[in-house]
Scaffold this motif. Structure first.
Motif, PDB file in Angstrom:
ATOM      1  N   ASP A   1      27.855   4.822 -36.728  1.00  0.00           N
ATOM      2  CA  ASP A   1      28.126   6.110 -37.352  1.00  0.00           C
ATOM      3  C   ASP A   1      27.289   7.177 -36.657  1.00  0.00           C
ATOM      4  N   VAL A   2      27.937   8.002 -35.846  1.00  0.00           N
ATOM      5  CA  VAL A   2      27.254   9.099 -35.171  1.00  0.00           C
ATOM      6  C   VAL A   2      27.844  10.396 -35.722  1.00  0.00           C
ATOM      7  N   ALA A   3      26.980  11.258 -36.219  1.00  0.00           N
ATOM      8  CA  ALA A   3      27.404  12.429 -36.988  1.00  0.00           C
ATOM      9  C   ALA A   3      28.476  13.261 -36.285  1.00  0.00           C
ATOM     10  N   GLY A   4      29.590  13.459 -37.001  1.00  0.00           N
ATOM     11  CA  GLY A   4      30.610  14.411 -36.563  1.00  0.00           C
ATOM     12  C   GLY A   4      31.560  13.932 -35.486  1.00  0.00           C
ATOM     13  N   ILE A   5      31.367  12.701 -34.977  1.00  0.00           N
ATOM     14  CA  ILE A   5      32.275  12.269 -33.911  1.00  0.00           C
ATOM     15  C   ILE A   5      32.927  10.936 -34.272  1.00  0.00           C
ATOM     16  N   ARG A   6      34.015  10.650 -33.574  1.00  0.00           N
ATOM     17  CA  ARG A   6      34.832   9.481 -33.895  1.00  0.00           C
ATOM     18  C   ARG A   6      34.629   8.350 -32.896  1.00  0.00           C
ATOM     19  N   THR A   7      34.895   7.150 -33.375  1.00  0.00           N
ATOM     20  CA  THR A   7      34.988   6.029 -32.452  1.00  0.00           C
ATOM     21  C   THR A   7      36.337   6.142 -31.744  1.00  0.00           C
ATOM     22  N   LYS A   8      36.499   5.383 -30.686  1.00  0.00           N
ATOM     23  CA  LYS A   8      37.758   5.428 -29.926  1.00  0.00           C
ATOM     24  C   LYS A   8      38.939   5.009 -30.807  1.00  0.00           C
ATOM     25  N   ALA A   9      38.715   4.005 -31.645  1.00  0.00           N
ATOM     26  CA  ALA A   9      39.798   3.530 -32.515  1.00  0.00           C
ATOM     27  C   ALA A   9      40.236   4.607 -33.497  1.00  0.00           C
ATOM     28  N   LYS A  10      39.273   5.401 -33.985  1.00  0.00           N
ATOM     29  CA  LYS A  10      39.601   6.449 -34.957  1.00  0.00           C
ATOM     30  C   LYS A  10      40.174   7.692 -34.283  1.00  0.00           C
ATOM     31  N   ALA A  11      39.913   7.858 -32.992  1.00  0.00           N
ATOM     32  CA  ALA A  11      40.510   8.975 -32.244  1.00  0.00           C
ATOM     33  C   ALA A  11      41.981   8.685 -31.965  1.00  0.00           C
ATOM     34  N   ASN A  12      42.270   7.418 -31.722  1.00  0.00           N
ATOM     35  CA  ASN A  12      43.638   7.012 -31.406  1.00  0.00           C
ATOM     36  C   ASN A  12      44.565   7.338 -32.579  1.00  0.00           C
ATOM     37  N   GLY A  13      45.635   8.065 -32.277  1.00  0.00           N
ATOM     38  CA  GLY A  13      46.560   8.450 -33.333  1.00  0.00           C
ATOM     39  C   GLY A  13      46.441   9.917 -33.720  1.00  0.00           C
ATOM     40  N   LEU A  14      45.291  10.545 -33.399  1.00  0.00           N
ATOM     41  CA  LEU A  14      45.165  11.982 -33.650  1.00  0.00           C
ATOM     42  C   LEU A  14      45.997  12.751 -32.624  1.00  0.00           C
ATOM     43  N   LYS A  15      46.594  13.829 -33.072  1.00  0.00           N
ATOM     44  CA  LYS A  15      47.512  14.592 -32.220  1.00  0.00           C
ATOM     45  C   LYS A  15      46.835  15.107 -30.943  1.00  0.00           C
ATOM     46  N   LEU A  16      45.584  15.555 -31.056  1.00  0.00           N
ATOM     47  CA  LEU A  16      44.917  16.182 -29.905  1.00  0.00           C
ATOM     48  C   LEU A  16      44.192  15.184 -28.997  1.00  0.00           C
ATOM     49  N   TYR A  17      44.281  13.904 -29.328  1.00  0.00           N
ATOM     50  CA  TYR A  17      43.679  12.874 -28.472  1.00  0.00           C
ATOM     51  C   TYR A  17      44.627  12.610 -27.307  1.00  0.00           C
ATOM     52  N   ASN A  18      44.127  12.832 -26.082  1.00  0.00           N
ATOM     53  CA  ASN A  18      45.001  12.732 -24.913  1.00  0.00           C
ATOM     54  C   ASN A  18      44.265  12.045 -23.755  1.00  0.00           C
ATOM     55  N   PRO A  19      44.109  10.737 -23.829  1.00  0.00           N
ATOM     56  CA  PRO A  19      43.315  10.015 -22.810  1.00  0.00           C
ATOM     57  C   PRO A  19      43.838  10.172 -21.394  1.00  0.00           C
ATOM     58  N   ASP A  20      45.147  10.445 -21.235  1.00  0.00           N
ATOM     59  CA  ASP A  20      45.705  10.617 -19.889  1.00  0.00           C
ATOM     60  C   ASP A  20      45.119  11.836 -19.177  1.00  0.00           C
ATOM     61  N   ALA A  21      44.596  12.785 -19.962  1.00  0.00           N
ATOM     62  CA  ALA A  21      44.050  14.012 -19.367  1.00  0.00           C
ATOM     63  C   ALA A  21      42.582  13.870 -18.980  1.00  0.00           C
ATOM     64  N   TYR A  22      41.921  12.799 -19.448  1.00  0.00           N
ATOM     65  CA  TYR A  22      40.493  12.652 -19.198  1.00  0.00           C
ATOM     66  C   TYR A  22      40.229  11.896 -17.897  1.00  0.00           C
ATOM     67  N   ALA A  23      39.077  12.186 -17.308  1.00  0.00           N
ATOM     68  CA  ALA A  23      38.667  11.458 -16.104  1.00  0.00           C
ATOM     69  C   ALA A  23      38.232  10.042 -16.474  1.00  0.00           C
ATOM     70  N   SER A  24      37.623   9.900 -17.669  1.00  0.00           N
ATOM     71  CA  SER A  24      37.223   8.571 -18.125  1.00  0.00           C
ATOM     72  C   SER A  24      36.909   8.619 -19.609  1.00  0.00           C
ATOM     73  N   GLU A  25      36.863   7.429 -20.212  1.00  0.00           N
ATOM     74  CA  GLU A  25      36.389   7.270 -21.579  1.00  0.00           C
ATOM     75  C   GLU A  25      35.282   6.225 -21.541  1.00  0.00           C
ATOM     76  N   GLN A  26      34.254   6.437 -22.347  1.00  0.00           N
ATOM     77  CA  GLN A  26      33.079   5.565 -22.278  1.00  0.00           C
ATOM     78  C   GLN A  26      32.512   5.342 -23.677  1.00  0.00           C
ATOM     79  N   GLU A  27      32.319   4.080 -24.054  1.00  0.00           N
ATOM     80  CA  GLU A  27      31.673   3.763 -25.321  1.00  0.00           C
ATOM     81  C   GLU A  27      30.182   3.543 -25.071  1.00  0.00           C
ATOM     82  N   VAL A  28      29.367   4.184 -25.890  1.00  0.00           N
ATOM     83  CA  VAL A  28      27.923   4.182 -25.653  1.00  0.00           C
ATOM     84  C   VAL A  28      27.188   3.798 -26.937  1.00  0.00           C
ATOM     85  N   ASP A  29      26.198   2.933 -26.808  1.00  0.00           N
ATOM     86  CA  ASP A  29      25.411   2.467 -27.947  1.00  0.00           C
ATOM     87  C   ASP A  29      24.430   3.546 -28.406  1.00  0.00           C
ATOM     88  N   PHE A  30      24.650   4.049 -29.628  1.00  0.00           N
ATOM     89  CA  PHE A  30      23.752   5.088 -30.141  1.00  0.00           C
ATOM     90  C   PHE A  30      22.355   4.534 -30.425  1.00  0.00           C
TER      91      PHE A  30
END
Length: 513
Positions: A292-321
């Motif tokens: 749980d990191v304040a104000g931001i989503r995990t990748k799974a919770k981002a998936n399905g949101l209208k403005l989530y567009n992984p094709d437009a990003y250079a990369s996606e990275q999961e990081v241990d808080f």
């Protein structure tokens, strides 16, 4: 609708008191720009001192874009005010209307600026928010509707009856709050089946839209609104590029790191880089599932949101808080006003540098430390509040009881056995308070008497466990604020080896108390 059908006095007041104080275009240039600060030396020092990573000789340039300096304290003021400006100019928002929106905190705090114009702002929130966020929402004169929704749902739980019961209880709670806020409950009652359906799905985003429609309010729809992206494409990106050009540099040569909340920042910056320079430069950072990191989503919770567009990003990275929070303390102690999401993004860059990456980076500093200071202070005092299964089992003798904490679900006998087997403890060591007790603790931020007795009987410390790790973490934070040391098991029961591959309905049931 004609261009003249808008509230001119409201627009004039808005532009004078709010619009003129935030970054916006004037004569082709962004005015009121937030600071772009060189963090290169501090990141090099942090890497060496905290992580034993020597990058002192690397050819690097790392800037932080400090939107924590904006009024309302976060980057969310940009899309909020962009959307408000458009709404007033197009006649969608007028002086006699209420603004209503679902928020994880910063967007709601940003909307609070509108209360200065005499408008009422209602934020739909859940207890997942840290107390510091609640405090800032209250300070902005925002009317808070606490949905009392579970902060730790049961993933994969196939129990429609349970969902329906929870939805009905939450719907009744909302009705009471609407009456307190002055809304006519009969209008709500006419849409109750739709309300309960959304609550059963825990779809708070569309619940805000429905309430807005029922009561003729204005809903900014931050999770779906393309103006959220547009604010960052036309202002934020232009502003950063403008500042770099003033230094004889260009955003074309930089990698941009940001976290994901709604997708507005990553989407707007990506569009700008594609349109202006024909390249993908935005690297989006997520915490792993269960963190749980304040104000931001995990990748799974981002998936399905209208403005989530992984094709437009250079990369996606999961990081241990768990690793990044040490960086957070280092930078705050250095005098940098950064929040949890920025620490995650900076640590993501360190991971890339340790893999041999180099070059130029811009990190979006979405907000500052103030809302999260309690957590930071607990960490500074070396109070471990969240543990992995490996950490818990290796120090299991330190816990004299394991306490189940959840507001909706309780383990069946098989669930108790899964917990006991995974931790290597006797079943008698596991305590299960009533769900209503945990509800009371989280909603009042006070320890109920019956839980006080449980904790008083604990000679050492307790390990808290829930469905996925969120409810137990929030409970541990409340208890820590009262001087009681407990630890939360990261990932919860659904992450335990003994329960993997099973439907949670086999070992969890709806709490009936």
């Amino acid at each position: 609708m004609s261009n003249n059908d808008f509230d001119k006095p409201l627009l004039e007041k808005f532009e004078k008191e709010i619009w003129n104080k935030i970054p916006h275009l004037e004569g082709g240039k962004v005015v009121n720009a937030t600071p772009l600060i060189d963090l290169t030396d501090d990141l090099k020092e942090c890497a060496k001192n905290l992580y034993k990573l020597d990058i002192s000789d690397l050819d690097l340039k790392i800037y932080g874009k400090f939107d924590a300096n904006l009024i309302s304290g976060s980057i969310k003021i940009r899309p909020a005010i962009h959307i408000m400006h458009d709404a007033i100019k197009t006649g969608k928002l007028k002086s006699n209307q209420t603004i209503i929106e679902a928020t994880s905190g910063n967007f709601g705090i940003a909307l609070g600026q509108m209360s200065k114009l005499g408008l009422t702002v209602v934020s739909l929130v859940s207890r997942k928010l840290q107390e510091g966020v609640f405090k800032e929402l209250r300070n902005e004169n925002i009317r808070i509707m606490d949905l009392d929704m579970d902060i730790c749902p049961a993933p994969g739980m196939k129990d429609s009856d349970a969902d329906a019961l929870v939805a009905k209880a939450t719907a009744a709670n909302i009705r009471s709050q609407l009456i307190e806020l002055g809304f006519d409950p009969t209008k709500y009652d006419n849409s109750i089946s739709e309300v309960e359906s959304l609550l059963a799905d825990q779809d708070i985003i569309n619940l805000a839209k429905l309430l807005s429609k029922i009561y003729d309010c204005f809903c900014p729809e931050q999770y779906d609104n393309e103006l959220n992206i547009d604010a960052h494409r036309t202002i934020t990106a232009v502003e950063i590029d403008q500042q770099l050009h003033e230094n004889g540099d260009s955003l074309e040569d930089y990698k941009i790191y940001c976290s994901f909340g709604t997708g507005g920042t990553s989407g707007g910056l990506s569009k700008y880089m594609e349109e202006k320079y024909g390249k993908k430069s935005v690297h989006v950072v997520f915490p792993p599932a269960g963190q749980d990191v304040a104000g931001i989503r995990t990748k799974a919770k981002a998936n399905g949101l209208k403005l989530y567009n992984p094709d437009a990003y250079a990369s996606e990275q999961e990081v241990d808080f768990g690793q990044a929070k040490h960086l957070l303390k280092f930078f705050v102690d250095k005098g940098h006003n950064i929040g949890e999401s920025t620490a995650l993004a900076l640590y993501a860059i360190l991971e890339k540098l340790s893999d041999g990456d180099k070059g130029k980076f811009v990190v979006v500093v979405a907000d500052g430390i103030e809302k999260y200071r309690k957590n930071l202070e607990a960490m500074s005092a070396n109070k471990r509040i969240q543990v992995s299964l490996e950490e818990a089992t290796s120090s299991i003798q330190e816990y004299d009881r394991i306490i189940w904490v959840h507001t909706q679900y309780t383990p069946k006998e098989e669930g108790i056995e899964i917990i006991a087997k995974s931790l290597g403890v006797d079943k008698e060591k596991i305590t299960i308070p009533k769900a209503s007790t945990i509800n009371q603790l989280l909603s009042t931020q006070q320890i109920p008497d019956n839980l006080t007795k449980e904790l008083d009987g604990s000679k050492g410390k307790s390990l808290l466990i829930c469905m996925a790790g969120n409810t137990s973490l929030m409970t541990a934070q409340v208890l820590a604020s009262k001087g009681i040391v407990t630890e939360s098991l990261n990932g919860g029961i659904t992450n335990l080896p003994a329960g993997q591959g099973k439907n949670p309905g086999e070992y969890i049931q709806i709490a009936r108390d």
